[in-house]
Design a protein around this motif. Sequence first.
Motif, short mmCIF file in Angstrom:
data_model
loop_
_atom_site.label_atom_id
_atom_site.label_comp_id
_atom_site.label_asym_id
_atom_site.label_seq_id
_atom_site.Cartn_x
_atom_site.Cartn_y
_atom_site.Cartn_z
N SER A 135 0.78 -1.14 0.03
CA SER A 135 -0.01 -0.06 -0.06
C SER A 135 0.98 1.31 -0.14
N GLY A 137 1.37 3.37 -2.25
CA GLY A 137 2.08 3.56 -3.71
C GLY A 137 3.40 2.71 -3.68
N ARG A 138 3.96 1.90 -2.59
CA ARG A 138 5.19 1.58 -2.68
C ARG A 138 5.52 0.32 -3.56
N GLU A 171 -2.93 -1.65 -17.45
CA GLU A 171 -2.81 -0.44 -18.26
C GLU A 171 -2.53 0.84 -17.54
N ASP A 179 -6.97 11.04 -8.50
CA ASP A 179 -7.84 10.15 -8.57
C ASP A 179 -8.64 10.60 -7.22
N ARG A 181 -10.68 8.90 -3.52
CA ARG A 181 -10.82 8.23 -2.31
C ARG A 181 -12.26 8.21 -1.77
N TRP A 200 2.82 10.60 -10.78
CA TRP A 200 1.72 9.77 -11.31
C TRP A 200 0.87 9.17 -10.22
N THR A 202 -0.78 9.12 -6.87
CA THR A 202 -1.65 10.61 -6.23
C THR A 202 -1.92 10.26 -4.86
N ASP A 238 -11.27 3.30 -4.33
CA ASP A 238 -10.33 4.17 -5.03
C ASP A 238 -10.78 4.53 -6.53
N HIS A 249 -9.65 1.45 -9.45
CA HIS A 249 -8.59 0.43 -9.27
C HIS A 249 -8.39 -0.30 -8.17
N1 LIG Z 1 -3.04 1.76 -13.74
C1 LIG Z 1 -3.00 3.27 -13.14
N2 LIG Z 1 -2.82 4.13 -14.02
C2 LIG Z 1 -2.35 5.36 -13.67
N3 LIG Z 1 -2.42 5.80 -12.26
C3 LIG Z 1 -2.41 4.72 -11.28
C4 LIG Z 1 -2.54 3.43 -11.77
N4 LIG Z 1 -2.91 2.55 -10.70
C5 LIG Z 1 -2.44 3.27 -9.82
N5 LIG Z 1 -2.07 4.80 -9.89
C6 LIG Z 1 -1.72 5.88 -9.10
O1 LIG Z 1 -1.17 5.27 -8.02
C7 LIG Z 1 -1.79 5.43 -6.82
C8 LIG Z 1 -1.77 4.30 -5.79
O2 LIG Z 1 -2.15 3.24 -6.50
P1 LIG Z 1 -2.87 1.92 -5.89
O3 LIG Z 1 -4.01 2.36 -5.01
O4 LIG Z 1 -3.09 0.74 -6.70
O5 LIG Z 1 -1.53 1.65 -4.79
P2 LIG Z 1 -1.35 1.29 -3.34
O6 LIG Z 1 -0.04 1.06 -3.00
O7 LIG Z 1 -2.42 0.10 -3.05
O8 LIG Z 1 -2.00 2.57 -2.53
P3 LIG Z 1 -2.96 2.84 -1.34
O9 LIG Z 1 -2.37 2.33 -0.14
O10 LIG Z 1 -3.45 4.22 -1.60
O11 LIG Z 1 -4.27 1.87 -1.82
C9 LIG Z 1 -3.29 5.46 -7.23
O12 LIG Z 1 -3.59 6.58 -6.32
C10 LIG Z 1 -3.07 6.37 -8.61
O13 LIG Z 1 -2.75 7.70 -8.49
#
Ligand SMILES: Nc1ncnc2c1ncn2[C@@H]1O[C@H](COP(=O)(O)OP(=O)(O)OP(=O)(O)O)[C@@H](O)[C@H]1O
Length: 288
Positions: A135, A137-138, A171, A179, A181, A200, A202, A238, A249
């Motif tokens: 989570s 975005g790591r 994709e 995005d 929440r 990218w 967010t 999200d 997503h």
């Molecule tokens: N396919 C995609 N295309 C463009 N941007 C994306 C895509 N997937 C994720 N992102 C961006 O990356 C961010 C984090 O993605 P994601 O929620 O899948 O990761 P995470 O590590 O689970 O984050 P979180 O802990 O916030 O849920 C999203 O908020 C969005 O801004």
Amino acid sequence: MNFGILYSRIRKDEKLLLSELRDRGHEVTKIDVRKQQFGLSEPPADFEDVDLVVDRCLATSRSVYATQFVDAYDVPVVNHPDTAGVCADKAKNSLALVEGAVPTPETTVAFTKDAAMDAIEEFGYPCVLKPVVGSWGRLMAKIDSRTAAEAILEHKETLGHYEHKVFYVQEYVDKGGEDIRVLATDGEPVAAMVRSSDHWITNAAKGAETDAFGLDDEALDLVERASEAVGGGLLGVDLMGTADGYTVHEVNHNVEFKALNEATDVDVPARVVDWLETRAEQEQEVSA
Ligand SMILES: Nc1ncnc2c1ncn2[C@@H]1O[C@H](COP(=O)(O)OP(=O)(O)OP(=O)(O)O)[C@@H](O)[C@H]1O
């Protein structure tokens, strides 16, 4: 009522929750997951007088396993372990969303770097590679070229632990730098914010700017369906806005709400506790 807060670290989010529960006169049992031992049949003593356990474990692994044990002891727990299991894994999350007919980004999973490379080439550049578990975005990568893809895949295959050998390719969604929440309780939105950034990714945790967001009918419907698709509960849905409408997503099962509380004029902890009270009452009726 007695609410058990299962935690490993008391963040601002848990502080907000604890003070709202106590202000309303509830008993709160703080259960530090690091100090517990979960046997196969008898619940640990801390769980005995609790009406509802609220899983606030920071680590996904603890959250997924501890909720299974609590549920097996017939102690009511939110979120349900099945929901935690689906949300904790991006591949399961995507499958559940598709099963629920919720629009979600095109995704391919592969198990070798060659197969992943083929998937990446099919998506074209840029595309996204994510760890299936994780989570904030790591360890997510936006891949802009074949050479970048080759390097990342080799690193993951050589250095990554076993979850990183599941290559989750997605994709790249042109989301206009933001995005959304939505915090929802059983599909009912509590509060929503838009997160914008030059980066990218967010996420609020990555320093995105946050602002209150008003949900239109399409988003309301998607939040409800996305919640149902993963089994309901207290969830962070999200969404990204595209030229063809929203795409979901991810649905998060262990959701932080501090940023939402600050970005909106909703009293988020109060609304969360309203829902927890309702859930606890329902559980009491069932067991009466
Ligand atoms: N396919 C995609 N295309 C463009 N941007 C994306 C895509 N997937 C994720 N992102 C961006 O990356 C961010 C984090 O993605 P994601 O929620 O899948 O990761 P995470 O590590 O689970 O984050 P979180 O802990 O916030 O849920 C999203 O908020 C969005 O801004």
